[in-house]
Design a protein around this motif. Structure first.
Motif, PDB file in Angstrom:
ATOM      1  N   ARG A  74      -0.123   8.461  -9.163  1.00  0.00           N
ATOM      2  CA  ARG A  74      -1.238   8.164 -10.044  1.00  0.00           C
ATOM      3  C   ARG A  74      -2.544   8.256  -9.274  1.00  0.00           C
ATOM      4  NH1 ARG A  74      -0.978   2.870 -13.901  1.00  0.00           N
ATOM      5  NH2 ARG A  74       0.688   4.151 -14.771  1.00  0.00           N
ATOM      6  N   LYS A  94      14.457   1.923 -15.056  1.00  0.00           N
ATOM      7  CA  LYS A  94      14.458   3.048 -16.007  1.00  0.00           C
ATOM      8  C   LYS A  94      15.566   4.054 -15.671  1.00  0.00           C
ATOM      9  CE  LYS A  94      10.338   4.373 -16.922  1.00  0.00           C
ATOM     10  NZ  LYS A  94       9.004   4.983 -16.771  1.00  0.00           N
ATOM     11  N   ASP A 146       1.752  11.510 -12.899  1.00  0.00           N
ATOM     12  CA  ASP A 146       1.479  10.298 -13.666  1.00  0.00           C
ATOM     13  C   ASP A 146      -0.009  10.386 -14.053  1.00  0.00           C
ATOM     14  OD1 ASP A 146       2.837   7.568 -14.406  1.00  0.00           O
ATOM     15  OD2 ASP A 146       0.877   6.989 -13.653  1.00  0.00           O
ATOM     16  N   ILE A 147      -0.613   9.258 -14.374  1.00  0.00           N
ATOM     17  CA  ILE A 147      -2.021   9.279 -14.799  1.00  0.00           C
ATOM     18  C   ILE A 147      -2.873   9.972 -13.738  1.00  0.00           C
ATOM     19  CG2 ILE A 147      -4.047   7.834 -15.264  1.00  0.00           C
ATOM     20  CD1 ILE A 147      -2.196   5.798 -16.518  1.00  0.00           C
ATOM     21  N   GLY A 148      -3.678  10.921 -14.174  1.00  0.00           N
ATOM     22  CA  GLY A 148      -4.643  11.574 -13.290  1.00  0.00           C
ATOM     23  C   GLY A 148      -4.071  12.687 -12.430  1.00  0.00           C
ATOM     24  N   GLN A 217      -2.357   5.207 -28.560  1.00  0.00           N
ATOM     25  CA  GLN A 217      -3.409   4.924 -27.567  1.00  0.00           C
ATOM     26  C   GLN A 217      -3.169   5.792 -26.344  1.00  0.00           C
ATOM     27  OE1 GLN A 217      -3.364   1.367 -25.107  1.00  0.00           O
ATOM     28  NE2 GLN A 217      -5.559   1.090 -25.425  1.00  0.00           N
ATOM     29  N   PHE A 219      -4.617   9.831 -24.904  1.00  0.00           N
ATOM     30  CA  PHE A 219      -4.476  11.195 -25.423  1.00  0.00           C
ATOM     31  C   PHE A 219      -4.294  12.164 -24.262  1.00  0.00           C
ATOM     32  CE2 PHE A 219      -5.950  14.762 -28.279  1.00  0.00           C
ATOM     33  CZ  PHE A 219      -4.932  14.603 -29.186  1.00  0.00           C
ATOM     34  N   ASN A 221      -1.066  13.479 -21.292  1.00  0.00           N
ATOM     35  CA  ASN A 221       0.228  14.152 -21.385  1.00  0.00           C
ATOM     36  C   ASN A 221       1.146  13.449 -22.388  1.00  0.00           C
ATOM     37  OD1 ASN A 221       3.204  14.078 -20.437  1.00  0.00           O
ATOM     38  ND2 ASN A 221       2.448  16.016 -19.650  1.00  0.00           N
ATOM     39  N   VAL A 222       1.331  12.146 -22.221  1.00  0.00           N
ATOM     40  CA  VAL A 222       2.313  11.436 -23.045  1.00  0.00           C
ATOM     41  C   VAL A 222       1.796  11.242 -24.474  1.00  0.00           C
ATOM     42  CG1 VAL A 222       3.694   9.335 -23.253  1.00  0.00           C
ATOM     43  CG2 VAL A 222       3.178  10.253 -20.986  1.00  0.00           C
ATOM     44  N   GLY A 223       0.568  10.720 -24.600  1.00  0.00           N
ATOM     45  CA  GLY A 223       0.025  10.391 -25.921  1.00  0.00           C
ATOM     46  C   GLY A 223      -0.159  11.619 -26.797  1.00  0.00           C
ATOM     47  N   ASP A 266     -11.791  13.271 -21.403  1.00  0.00           N
ATOM     48  CA  ASP A 266     -12.098  11.937 -21.911  1.00  0.00           C
ATOM     49  C   ASP A 266     -13.390  11.948 -22.718  1.00  0.00           C
ATOM     50  OD1 ASP A 266      -9.849  10.913 -20.844  1.00  0.00           O
ATOM     51  OD2 ASP A 266     -10.803   9.812 -19.213  1.00  0.00           O
ATOM     52  N   ALA A 294       0.139   4.620 -25.070  1.00  0.00           N
ATOM     53  CA  ALA A 294       0.524   5.669 -24.110  1.00  0.00           C
ATOM     54  C   ALA A 294      -0.609   5.875 -23.101  1.00  0.00           C
ATOM     55  CB  ALA A 294       0.838   6.968 -24.846  1.00  0.00           C
ATOM     56  N   ASN A 343       9.953   5.698 -22.538  1.00  0.00           N
ATOM     57  CA  ASN A 343       9.273   6.807 -21.851  1.00  0.00           C
ATOM     58  C   ASN A 343      10.142   7.436 -20.747  1.00  0.00           C
ATOM     59  OD1 ASN A 343       8.865   5.447 -19.347  1.00  0.00           O
ATOM     60  ND2 ASN A 343       6.967   4.516 -20.089  1.00  0.00           N
ATOM     61  N   GLY A 346      10.588  11.582 -19.381  1.00  0.00           N
ATOM     62  CA  GLY A 346       9.957  12.264 -18.250  1.00  0.00           C
ATOM     63  C   GLY A 346      10.872  12.304 -17.042  1.00  0.00           C
TER      64      GLY A 346
HETATM   65  P1  NAD Z   1      -2.709  11.199 -18.429  1.00  0.00           P
HETATM   66  O1  NAD Z   1      -3.611  11.038 -17.274  1.00  0.00           O
HETATM   67  O2  NAD Z   1      -2.245  12.562 -18.821  1.00  0.00           O
HETATM   68  O3  NAD Z   1      -3.367  10.534 -19.724  1.00  0.00           O
HETATM   69  C1  NAD Z   1      -3.795   9.190 -19.762  1.00  0.00           C
HETATM   70  C2  NAD Z   1      -4.569   8.980 -21.035  1.00  0.00           C
HETATM   71  O4  NAD Z   1      -4.911   7.592 -21.133  1.00  0.00           O
HETATM   72  C3  NAD Z   1      -5.886   9.757 -21.090  1.00  0.00           C
HETATM   73  O5  NAD Z   1      -6.119  10.203 -22.411  1.00  0.00           O
HETATM   74  C4  NAD Z   1      -6.921   8.702 -20.695  1.00  0.00           C
HETATM   75  O6  NAD Z   1      -8.195   8.969 -21.249  1.00  0.00           O
HETATM   76  C5  NAD Z   1      -6.309   7.479 -21.350  1.00  0.00           C
HETATM   77  N1  NAD Z   1      -6.789   6.229 -20.776  1.00  0.00           N
HETATM   78  C6  NAD Z   1      -7.046   5.941 -19.471  1.00  0.00           C
HETATM   79  N2  NAD Z   1      -7.527   4.703 -19.374  1.00  0.00           N
HETATM   80  C7  NAD Z   1      -7.549   4.186 -20.620  1.00  0.00           C
HETATM   81  C8  NAD Z   1      -7.943   2.944 -21.193  1.00  0.00           C
HETATM   82  N3  NAD Z   1      -8.452   1.972 -20.406  1.00  0.00           N
HETATM   83  N4  NAD Z   1      -7.804   2.771 -22.500  1.00  0.00           N
HETATM   84  C9  NAD Z   1      -7.313   3.757 -23.285  1.00  0.00           C
HETATM   85  N5  NAD Z   1      -6.947   4.951 -22.827  1.00  0.00           N
HETATM   86  C10 NAD Z   1      -7.068   5.153 -21.513  1.00  0.00           C
HETATM   87  O7  NAD Z   1      -1.456  10.234 -18.136  1.00  0.00           O
HETATM   88  P2  NAD Z   1       0.002  10.301 -18.754  1.00  0.00           P
HETATM   89  O8  NAD Z   1       0.872  11.061 -17.825  1.00  0.00           O
HETATM   90  O9  NAD Z   1      -0.075  10.690 -20.190  1.00  0.00           O
HETATM   91  O10 NAD Z   1       0.438   8.775 -18.627  1.00  0.00           O
HETATM   92  C11 NAD Z   1       0.153   7.815 -19.639  1.00  0.00           C
HETATM   93  C12 NAD Z   1       1.080   6.624 -19.484  1.00  0.00           C
HETATM   94  O11 NAD Z   1       2.437   7.063 -19.600  1.00  0.00           O
HETATM   95  C13 NAD Z   1       1.004   5.903 -18.131  1.00  0.00           C
HETATM   96  O12 NAD Z   1       1.227   4.534 -18.330  1.00  0.00           O
HETATM   97  C14 NAD Z   1       2.158   6.521 -17.364  1.00  0.00           C
HETATM   98  O13 NAD Z   1       2.613   5.686 -16.316  1.00  0.00           O
HETATM   99  C15 NAD Z   1       3.174   6.647 -18.458  1.00  0.00           C
HETATM  100  N6  NAD Z   1       4.241   7.634 -18.198  1.00  0.00           N
HETATM  101  C16 NAD Z   1       3.945   8.938 -17.907  1.00  0.00           C
HETATM  102  C17 NAD Z   1       4.967   9.838 -17.688  1.00  0.00           C
HETATM  103  C18 NAD Z   1       4.714  11.304 -17.450  1.00  0.00           C
HETATM  104  O14 NAD Z   1       5.691  12.061 -17.404  1.00  0.00           O
HETATM  105  N7  NAD Z   1       3.480  11.771 -17.343  1.00  0.00           N
HETATM  106  C19 NAD Z   1       6.301   9.393 -17.727  1.00  0.00           C
HETATM  107  C20 NAD Z   1       6.572   8.058 -18.028  1.00  0.00           C
HETATM  108  C21 NAD Z   1       5.526   7.191 -18.272  1.00  0.00           C
END
Ligand code: NAD
Length: 417
Positions: A74, A94, A146-148, A217, A219, A221-223, A266, A294, A343, A346
């Motif tokens: 992350r 998990k 993961d995020i970012g 919540q 938008f 990868n996951v959302g 964003d 998400a 989740n 992934g």
């Molecule tokens: P990402 O970086 O692709 O997207 C994150 C999204 O959340 C973005 O739209 C961002 O603007 C938004 N965000 C960030 N801070 C926020 C806040 N304070 N309030 C509302 N929205 C906010 O990340 P991702 O991979 O989609 O991961 C999202 C979540 O899913 C995380 O908790 C991650 O740990 C979990 N996750 C991801 C994966 C994966 O394969 N990518 C797998 C399992 C779980």
């Protein structure tokens, strides 16, 4: 990176609840409460203007009793070693819940990538990967996005590790681009899995996914993927948000169009005119049938759990609901599919990617999606049966399965030396 929530405290409280049901030996409980390794690294990066900036990063491996450790990396300004440890612990449960042969890990760097150029992000990634490479490896610890972070970042990590080895090691990370040994279906796997879990949960509570109103919540990868696949199943996505805020239209939002235009940027979705702007806090409380958090952890707490109007919460994010929120949901009969099940798509497809890399033999996308769906449906049924057996909520049931599998493996292996 949660709003003032002690995420490691949350993870330990959840473990304690499962440990109670399992009558877990106190020594074993102690072992599972702590990560086996925490590596903190401080490393310099020469920025584009010649200035040297020092960054802090972490790689935490929680438990490897069932196999190599696995977990995302992350990039976010609010990460710390405690949260990274909680996320590593959740990865352990998990992988065990869905019965894939991995333990849990997580990595993070304290950075706001929006302030960095692409070149600076690449340099930061390569240096961070080098710093933590002493504990990484295709047989020991395998990162993922993961995020970012995303496929591009994973490609840089794979290349960095390969440069050190002197040969290409595709299996040292997952979530890579497909032409570098990534798996078809990996980009969409988490969101796809979230919707498989949503379908199963809808059946459990007698709800129809077709026509159901959904709020998502986050938008990224996951959302964005979960919203798109929910729409393909006939659900009406009425609210979405990113870090800047959300939009709401009770008649539905055009998810495919919004994804094409704004995903990954964003604040972008706020440019869409045919919707009402809402804050992230308001978004969670919108009238809907299904809520899919998400984004980040600690979003639904004792302060807002009572105001959630959805009948079903499916956790796309890791740790979005606190244990206090869980108790409120239980009292009001709201059904929650927990992160460690919801989740897991992934890591399931990351596992498929790793297997394909080790064998140098690649699968069709249909095969990936079918196997993902099969594992998720089977795991869901197992968790649901456990929930009925113990009379618990779904999170506790999933933890009972995950913690028991890890505890059993630890006991069977024995404590070294
Ligand atoms: P990402 O970086 O692709 O997207 C994150 C999204 O959340 C973005 O739209 C961002 O603007 C938004 N965000 C960030 N801070 C926020 C806040 N304070 N309030 C509302 N929205 C906010 O990340 P991702 O991979 O989609 O991961 C999202 C979540 O899913 C995380 O908790 C991650 O740990 C979990 N996750 C991801 C994966 C994966 O394969 N990518 C797998 C399992 C779980």
């Amino acid at each position: 990176m949660s709003t003032h929530v002690d995420v490691l405290g949350m993870a330990r409280e959840q473990l304690a609840i499962a440990a109670d049901y399992l009558d877990l030996d106190s020594g074993l409980h102690q072992v599972l409460s702590h990560p086996m390794r925490q590596l903190v690294v401080n490393f310099p990066v020469v920025m584009d203007n010649g200035e040297v900036v020092c960054f802090e990063g972490y790689r935490v491996q929680h438990n490897s009793s069932r196999g190599p450790t696995k977990g995302g990396i992350r990039y976010h300004i609010d990460v710390d070693v405690h949260e990274t440890t909680a996320l590593a612990m959740w990865m352990t449960w998990k992988c065990a819940v869905v019965n894939i042969p991995y333990g849990g890990a997580k990595g993070s760097v304290k950075v706001d990538t929006k302030q960095l150029s692409l070149r600076e992000i690449e340099k930061l990634t390569r240096r961070y990967a080098t710093e933590i490479s002493i504990i990484l490896g295709e047989r020991s610890d395998i990162p993922a996005p993961d995020i970012g972070t995303n496929g591009k970042v994973m490609a840089w990590i794979m290349d960095t590790i390969s440069m050190q080895k002197g040969y290409t090691v595709p299996g040292c990370v997952t979530g890579k681009p497909v032409d570098l040994g990534g798996s078809l279906g990996r980009v969409e796997a988490t969101g796809r899995g979230v919707i498989v879990a949503t379908e199963e949960a809808a059946k459990s509570i007698g709800m129809n996914l077709g026509g159901a109103k959904v709020v998502v919540q986050g938008f990224g990868n996951v959302g964005a993927t979960a919203a798109k696949i929910a729409e393909e199943h006939g659900a009406i996505v009425v609210g979405i948000s990113d870090a800047v805020g959300g939009i709401y239209n009770p008649k539905g939002l055009p998810v495919a169009e919004l994804t094409a235009k704004y995903s990954g940027r964003d604040g972008g979705i706020r440019e869409y005119a045919d919707a009402q702007a809402v804050t992230n806090a308001e978004l969670l409380e919108l009238p809907c049938d299904i809520l899919i958090p998400a984004a980040i952890s600690g979003q639904i707490t004792k302060d807002n759990a009572d105001k959630i109007k959805a009948k079903l919460v499916v956790e796309g994010a890791n740790g979005p609901c606190t244990p206090e929120a869980d108790r409120i949901f239980k009292d009001k009969g709201l059904f929650v599919v927990p992160d460690i099940l919801a989740n897991s798509g992934g890591v399931i497809v990351s596992y498929f990617e790793w297997v394909q890399d080790l064998q140098n033999f690649f699968w069709e996308e249909d095969q990936v999606n079918e196997r993902l769906t099969k594992i998720l449906r089977h795991s869901y049924a197992h968790v649901e049966a456990t929930m009925k057996q113990y009379g618990t909520d779904m999170r506790t049931a999933a933890l009972i399965i995950g913690v028991k599998r890890v505890a059993d493996a630890t006991v069977r292996r024995g404590i070294f030396p």
